[in-house]
Design a protein around this motif. Sequence first.
Motif, PDB file in Angstrom:
ATOM      1  N   LEU A 102      -7.664  -3.729  28.666  1.00 41.53           N
ATOM      2  CA  LEU A 102      -9.107  -3.536  28.498  1.00 41.53           C
ATOM      3  C   LEU A 102      -9.571  -3.893  27.087  1.00 41.53           C
ATOM      4  CD1 LEU A 102      -9.226  -0.142  30.403  1.00 41.53           C
ATOM      5  CD2 LEU A 102     -10.634  -2.119  31.023  1.00 41.53           C
ATOM      6  N   THR A 103     -10.707  -4.545  27.010  1.00 39.69           N
ATOM      7  CA  THR A 103     -11.276  -4.960  25.730  1.00 39.69           C
ATOM      8  C   THR A 103     -11.402  -3.826  24.702  1.00 39.69           C
ATOM      9  OG1 THR A 103     -12.408  -6.940  26.507  1.00 39.69           O
ATOM     10  CG2 THR A 103     -13.460  -5.750  24.699  1.00 39.69           C
ATOM     11  N   ALA A 125      -7.124  -8.487  28.000  1.00 38.74           N
ATOM     12  CA  ALA A 125      -8.483  -8.207  27.499  1.00 38.74           C
ATOM     13  C   ALA A 125      -9.228  -9.503  27.173  1.00 38.74           C
ATOM     14  CB  ALA A 125      -8.400  -7.313  26.282  1.00 38.74           C
ATOM     15  N   ALA A 126     -10.463  -9.643  27.713  1.00 42.91           N
ATOM     16  CA  ALA A 126     -11.017 -10.991  27.866  1.00 42.91           C
ATOM     17  C   ALA A 126     -12.441 -11.176  27.349  1.00 42.91           C
ATOM     18  CB  ALA A 126     -10.938 -11.382  29.348  1.00 42.91           C
ATOM     19  N   TYR A 170     -20.170  -3.634  29.749  1.00 38.32           N
ATOM     20  CA  TYR A 170     -19.421  -3.601  28.483  1.00 38.32           C
ATOM     21  C   TYR A 170     -19.128  -5.051  28.107  1.00 38.32           C
ATOM     22  CZ  TYR A 170     -14.701  -4.151  30.623  1.00 38.32           C
ATOM     23  OH  TYR A 170     -13.586  -4.608  31.265  1.00 38.32           O
ATOM     24  N   PRO A 172     -16.989  -7.576  28.135  1.00 37.25           N
ATOM     25  CA  PRO A 172     -16.640  -8.695  29.032  1.00 37.25           C
ATOM     26  C   PRO A 172     -17.740  -8.994  30.054  1.00 37.25           C
ATOM     27  CG  PRO A 172     -14.818  -7.146  28.869  1.00 37.25           C
ATOM     28  CD  PRO A 172     -15.979  -6.500  28.198  1.00 37.25           C
ATOM     29  N   ALA A 225     -10.853  -5.996  37.224  1.00 36.80           N
ATOM     30  CA  ALA A 225      -9.981  -6.125  38.398  1.00 36.80           C
ATOM     31  C   ALA A 225      -9.546  -4.775  38.953  1.00 36.80           C
ATOM     32  CB  ALA A 225      -8.747  -6.924  37.993  1.00 36.80           C
ATOM     33  N   ASP A 253     -11.546 -11.838  38.952  1.00 34.17           N
ATOM     34  CA  ASP A 253     -11.260 -10.415  38.765  1.00 34.17           C
ATOM     35  C   ASP A 253     -11.672  -9.621  40.002  1.00 34.17           C
ATOM     36  OD1 ASP A 253     -10.900 -10.411  35.548  1.00 34.17           O
ATOM     37  OD2 ASP A 253     -12.472 -11.782  36.177  1.00 34.17           O
TER      38      ASP A 253
HETATM   39  C1  PHB Z   1     -11.407  -6.431  29.765  1.00 35.82           C
HETATM   40  O1  PHB Z   1     -11.676  -5.228  29.549  1.00 35.82           O
HETATM   41  O2  PHB Z   1     -11.411  -7.271  28.853  1.00 35.82           O
HETATM   42  C2  PHB Z   1     -11.106  -6.844  31.173  1.00 35.82           C
HETATM   43  C3  PHB Z   1     -10.592  -5.933  32.077  1.00 35.82           C
HETATM   44  C4  PHB Z   1     -10.346  -6.329  33.386  1.00 35.82           C
HETATM   45  C5  PHB Z   1     -10.603  -7.621  33.777  1.00 35.82           C
HETATM   46  C6  PHB Z   1     -11.094  -8.543  32.868  1.00 35.82           C
HETATM   47  C7  PHB Z   1     -11.361  -8.153  31.563  1.00 35.82           C
HETATM   48  O3  PHB Z   1     -10.380  -7.975  35.049  1.00 35.82           O
END
Ligand code: PHB
Length: 389
Positions: A102-103, A125-126, A170, A172, A225, A253
């Motif tokens: 998670l970011t 985290a993306a 949030y 992402p 996801a 996701d």
């Molecule tokens: C993120 O919190 O960066 C995140 C979490 C789940 C995902 C993609 C990004 O599927």
Amino acid sequence: MKLFIAIAACALAGALFPATAAAQDTLKVGLIAEFSGPFAGYGRQIHNGMKAYLKQHGDTVAGKKVEIIVKDTTGPSPEVAKRLAQDLITRDKVDFLAGFGLTPNALAVAPLATQAKRPMIVMNAASSVITTKSPYVARVSFTLAQVTEPMALWAAKNGIRKAFTIVSDYAPGVDSENAFVKAFSSQGGQIAGSVRVPLKNPDFAPFVQRAKDARPDAVFIFVPAGEQGIAVVKAFAERGLREAGIRLIGTGDVLDDDVLEAMGDATLGVITAHHYSAAHDSPENAAFRKAYAEANGTEVRPNFMAAAGYDGMAAIYEVAKKLEGRIDADRAMQVLKGLRLDSPRGRIQIDPDTRDIVQTVYIRRAERVKGALYNVEFDKFPDVKDPGK
Ligand code: PHB
């Protein structure tokens, strides 16, 4: 007196030597991820992917035994993530920090990577901003903007003129909404509305109803996801959007391989864009899936987080080999910058300027393959950089 000092020195050396030797013989990776709570699948899949790499390539590299030290953030918990990173750095003296589903957890740890000079390998985290928060961050996963832009461009080319966006509220989600609105509008597409739903305990029904009432051709969705994808697809089916002629599109996701089977036939025909599908047709993916099954059993299917865990270990092995086992953070980053890997998802590269990943983004359709649900790739956008930079 001299004799006493000599004996004392020998005893001291004897006492110290085993510990030092052990430390030198081990390459320590501190895995910080979500192993409990609603996001527990993230840690499990990332770790499973790392284990698959060790299964396939052995658990020693450059003469060192690889040790993965596992720490649970328990969910989106920046304070916990920070404390775990501190422990890993000061007590365990890890060579690498890794993981981060998670970011918010990745953002909390990035300043510590800088302070303590530890390479930090982001395996999921993306949000785009993460790699700018420390020169010691390298990302082997993806960014939301990177996979969203191709989805928007594909939609605009394939008969979708009016779209409604639903994203998690949030970083992402905001990245994804911005990327979709920008790319879709640039092709003459119309945005019928945009809503953001809470990250924790969301109820999707009212948001999906609002989307339906706006009468778009398609609803574009990003949610993190796992279980949230199941809830979104359920709300979409219950509110009868398909029957109203509204298509569901999104980032991969939403149709995460880890839970796809549980979503059932409501997913059939849903189009998503992502960097990895368990159905990816290549020898590298076949080898990955075999090693994954050997390491973790056949009941679980690898998802994109597992693929990034696997690639993250591949990157760590490359660094260890190039540096002949003597891990130094600055030299490690030099190896990581520009690194190319033949990943289960295809060729990937770490951009030498941004330390973010460059990769092919695939457009996929949910279909049954030999009875099982898969995201089957049918179109692609090669060499996509993070457009958020
Ligand atoms: C993120 O919190 O960066 C995140 C979490 C789940 C995902 C993609 C990004 O599927």
